[in-house]
Design an enzyme around this catalytic site. Sequence first.
Site, PDB file in Angstrom:
ATOM      1  N   ALA A   1     -18.282  -8.620 -24.263  1.00 41.78           N
ATOM      2  CA  ALA A   1     -19.405  -8.820 -23.360  1.00 41.78           C
ATOM      3  C   ALA A   1     -18.939  -8.074 -21.839  1.00 41.78           C
ATOM      4  O   ALA A   1     -19.365  -8.741 -20.928  1.00 41.78           O
ATOM      5  CB  ALA A   1     -19.951 -10.034 -23.275  1.00 41.78           C
TER       6      ALA A   1
ATOM      7  N   HIS B   1     -17.345  -2.771 -18.122  1.00 39.85           N
ATOM      8  CA  HIS B   1     -16.093  -2.163 -17.702  1.00 39.85           C
ATOM      9  C   HIS B   1     -16.026  -1.685 -16.438  1.00 39.85           C
ATOM     10  O   HIS B   1     -17.062  -1.197 -15.915  1.00 39.85           O
ATOM     11  CB  HIS B   1     -15.498  -1.283 -18.681  1.00 39.85           C
ATOM     12  CG  HIS B   1     -15.020  -2.085 -20.040  1.00 39.85           C
ATOM     13  ND1 HIS B   1     -13.565  -2.541 -20.043  1.00 39.85           N
ATOM     14  CD2 HIS B   1     -15.537  -2.356 -21.195  1.00 39.85           C
ATOM     15  CE1 HIS B   1     -13.349  -3.152 -21.047  1.00 39.85           C
ATOM     16  NE2 HIS B   1     -14.520  -2.945 -21.973  1.00 39.85           N
TER      17      HIS B   1
ATOM     18  N   VAL C   1     -34.356   1.793 -42.413  1.00 42.71           N
ATOM     19  CA  VAL C   1     -34.497   3.210 -42.642  1.00 42.71           C
ATOM     20  C   VAL C   1     -33.831   3.797 -43.919  1.00 42.71           C
ATOM     21  O   VAL C   1     -32.575   3.577 -44.074  1.00 42.71           O
ATOM     22  CB  VAL C   1     -33.950   4.045 -41.262  1.00 42.71           C
ATOM     23  CG1 VAL C   1     -34.142   5.705 -41.643  1.00 42.71           C
ATOM     24  CG2 VAL C   1     -34.738   3.651 -40.118  1.00 42.71           C
TER      25      VAL C   1
ATOM     26  N   LYS D   1      -5.433  -2.161 -25.428  1.00 34.30           N
ATOM     27  CA  LYS D   1      -5.639  -2.701 -24.136  1.00 34.30           C
ATOM     28  C   LYS D   1      -5.123  -4.105 -24.340  1.00 34.30           C
ATOM     29  O   LYS D   1      -4.855  -4.498 -22.977  1.00 34.30           O
ATOM     30  CB  LYS D   1      -7.202  -2.815 -23.914  1.00 34.30           C
ATOM     31  CG  LYS D   1      -7.829  -1.355 -23.514  1.00 34.30           C
ATOM     32  CD  LYS D   1      -9.230  -1.624 -23.283  1.00 34.30           C
ATOM     33  CE  LYS D   1      -9.966  -0.371 -22.846  1.00 34.30           C
ATOM     34  NZ  LYS D   1     -11.307  -0.625 -22.439  1.00 34.30           N
TER      35      LYS D   1
END
Length: 312
Positions: A48, A51, A176, A253
């Site tokens: 959440a 960035h 869909v 990261k």
Amino acid sequence: MKTKVAIIGAGISGASIARVLSKYENLEVHLIEKAPDVGWGVSKANTALIHGGYDDDPEKYPTRARLCIRGNRLWHQWVKELEIPHIWNGALIVATKEEDFDELERLLERGRKNGVPEMRIVDRNELFHLEPNLTREAIGALWVPIVGQIGPIPAVIAIVENAVANGVKTHLETEVRGIKVENGEVKGVETNNGFIEADIVINAAGLYADEIARMAGIDYFEIHPRKGEYWIFDDDVPGPRRVLFPTPTPISKGIVVTTEISGHLMIGPNAQDLPPEEKDNLATTREGLEQVWEGAKKLWPQLPPRSKVIRT
């Protein structure tokens, strides 16, 4: 006569698109979601973070580099307009050895090219002023003040509620199953709840965007699913003031340590590539969770006892 737009997927992307399009009187917008409520896909389960825009190389990924910092500015505006839970607490990308500063300098230069404001490298003294309980092995960091955090599910709900107030029609529990195209023109989407006419179809289906694209005859890309695992602790456990990253490697990261918007210490994620048929694999693993735990301890050595874990 209004142009009819069908947006497939009511996660953070589809919801945001619907909200922006709801400003225009000449559009009839339909937001289609197969789950019973909005934001139940990948939008519900992530770190959440908003960035900072320093991470994307503008030479390799110019669009991404431009849009990340633009999106950050937009979120500063949207959280106020929609009263979305948020905190602008900034991020520290932490160095624990001298060679880490080479990467931090690269990120600093990249961020400046991308237009990120107020970034700077801080020394050990300032670092511990910003984050007193960090690992004693930390020797400096890149400080990015514009990074923040939001409540991911409240964000999607707030955006969709605003879009609906502006006239967007939602179709929940609506899957869909086909896209009708005649002579190169979109006619609408086939769903389990009937046909929805559309002049334009926007594919915001997240993990399933490749499968939706194939329904329209577009088959040149596929989604490679990747899973991340987290630990979340009870709210009486102290967490960091800032979002903490290790210095990144070419592979990752690294494990993030943060206090999420409700006040819970949260660590993670790792990154596990999955085969295409395992998009629904939400399982945690002992090995993956141990990897997260060990990675987090490098930044936040005083992890609480595991009896304080409330969720993985």
